[in-house]
Design an enzyme around this catalytic site. Structure first.
Site, mmCIF file in Angstrom:
data_model
loop_
_atom_site.group_PDB
_atom_site.id
_atom_site.type_symbol
_atom_site.label_atom_id
_atom_site.label_comp_id
_atom_site.label_asym_id
_atom_site.label_seq_id
_atom_site.Cartn_x
_atom_site.Cartn_y
_atom_site.Cartn_z
ATOM 1 C CG ASN A 1 -1.665 1.271 1.451
ATOM 2 O OD1 ASN A 1 -1.753 2.114 0.562
ATOM 3 N ND2 ASN A 1 -2.202 1.437 2.654
ATOM 4 C CB CYS A 2 1.235 3.970 -2.490
ATOM 5 S SG CYS A 2 1.938 5.621 -2.672
#
Length: 254
Positions: free
Chosen positions: A146-147
């Site tokens: 997840n960025c």
């Protein structure tokens, strides 16, 4: 030689492309097309555009090889596309914010310096709106899919450490394509379903939900002080060329 669309009454101008809403794989193809056009035609000044995604979409970075099987299952069930970005970084859930891309010929050499200089207009704009942003200090890694779970010096966070903007780059011979996702109102249900964690806090109410792209464009001078800007839409030829290449960015199509 400079092309005519980058001249306006003798003043050299960069190109601002008005926002369009389209499926994620087409958006990715447009961005890479703009980079390739800039290189081939030797366009000397930046092109910037904001865009919106047609429905929710997950984009994964070009080096993110492991995509959880359950993401495929969720995407098919929820009718959400998964696409591959030409830029790096981790996965981004789009649909609760606004995305921008910059094509910058002869960008400042060095990843860190390029991020520092390319984000000054955003930092200034958000400061004027009442929210100070700072570069993150964590080490960039693909271990977290997840960025928005980590904040490196490619990202901008608020005073409380909440990540507001995540960025990623692709370099080709000194020419930069930079993606940025400005998180406004993340969908909590999809966020938990895909990432097994709560989303970052939504943007403060004083951050406009409509017209934010136009406001941000007013601050481009803080990164390019000697450059004027003109608006030029994506034309039919560019759209047609991008459509021909768009399927190569599609991982899951509902």
């Amino acid at each position: 030689m400079m092309t005519n669309e980058y001249k306006s009454k003798g003043i050299i101008t960069g190109r601002i492309i008005p926002p369009i809403k389209a499926k994620g794989h087409l958006q990715m193809a447009i961005d890479l097309l703009l980079l390739e056009e800039s290189i081939i035609r030797r366009i000397p000044y930046p092109t910037i555009r904001f865009y919106y995604w047609d429905g929710f979409c997950i984009s994964v970075g070009k080096n993110q090889t492991e995509i959880p099987k359950r993401w495929h299952e969720i995407a098919l069930k929820k009718k959400i596309n998964i696409v591959r970005r030409p830029t790096g970084g981790s996965a981004v859930l789009h649909g609760g914010g606004i995305t921008y891309s910059i094509v910058w010929p002869n960008a400042p050499i060095g990843r860190k310096r390029a991020y520092l200089e390319s984000c000054q207009w955003i930092i200034k704009a958000f400061a004027e709106l009442g929210q100070d942003l700072y570069f993150g200090k964590e080490v960039a890694t693909l271990q977290n899919q997840n960025c928005f779970a980590t904040s490196s010096n490619a990202d901008l966070v608020d005073i409380h450490g909440n990540k507001r903007i995540g960025s990623a780059q692709l370099w080709r011979g000194g020419n930069l394509l930079q993606h940025g996702e400005i998180l406004i109102d993340p969908n909590p249900h999809l966020w938990i379903e895909f990432f097994n964690e709560n989303p970052p806090k939504k943007a403060p109410d004083f951050i406009p939900r409509e017209g934010l792209d136009r406001l941000l464009c007013d601050f481009l001078q803080y990164t390019w002080p000697n450059l004027s800007w003109s608006s030029k839409k994506i034309d039919e030829k560019e759209i047609t060329s991008a459509k021909k290449e768009s399927n190569k960015y599609l991982i899951v199509d509902h």
